[in-house]
Enzyme design. Sequence first.
Site, PDB file in Angstrom:
ATOM      1  N   ASP A  72       0.837  -1.198   0.000  1.00 27.80           N
ATOM      2  CA  ASP A  72       0.000   0.000   0.000  1.00 27.80           C
ATOM      3  C   ASP A  72       0.872   1.249   0.000  1.00 27.80           C
ATOM      4  OD1 ASP A  72      -2.455   1.287   0.014  1.00 27.80           O
ATOM      5  OD2 ASP A  72      -2.613   1.303   2.192  1.00 27.80           O
ATOM      6  N   CYS A 104      -7.758  -1.711  -4.739  1.00 27.27           N
ATOM      7  CA  CYS A 104      -6.870  -2.047  -3.635  1.00 27.27           C
ATOM      8  C   CYS A 104      -7.715  -2.006  -2.371  1.00 27.27           C
ATOM      9  CB  CYS A 104      -5.670  -1.103  -3.599  1.00 27.27           C
ATOM     10  SG  CYS A 104      -6.096   0.631  -3.679  1.00 27.27           S
TER      11      CYS A 104
END
Length: 193
Positions: A72, A104
Amino acid sequence: MARMNRPAPVEVSYKNMRFLITHNPTDATLSTFIEDLKKYGATTVVRVCEVTYDKALLEKDGITVVDWPFDDGAPPPGKVVEDWLSLLKAKFCDDPGSCVAVHCVAGLGRWPVREGSRGLDDPALLSAPRAPVLVALALIESGMKYEDAIQFIRQKRRGAINSKQLTYLEKYRPKQRLRFKDPHTHKTKCCVM
């Protein structure tokens, strides 16, 4: 108690490419996610985060799910970039104007509604999503300047792409792998190689 606000999907269209940047569903929200995919005509989903749902229901509906997780807020690893661009080249050459969904953890950034003391400077809240950087790479590979690609995506989703990703995109050297001939002026749909 924290509650996550799920932003609506964002469509990014450029030339013969369409992307749907969206949140990650859970098994509980999968039916709504599938409805969104169908609404935009997305038949391929690229999941760049940890698994949060069973992809069998999507595959049952004819939607392909590809898993290419990476950290991330980080730029994507070279293998993910190569796989992403290969997928897009095949997808948009075979079916110009089709839609590829990518998500995501929060898809569009983390926009939590929180009760308590955590402020907007909390690193957990400022982590940049992974999906927009992949879309930016596609735009750059299709001929857009990196600054224009970032601005184009940020017009749709404020705050997309953090400074580490921005530096990565600035240094990225495209090979024009997603330059397509206009199918309206050519007899065949093809990619310029």
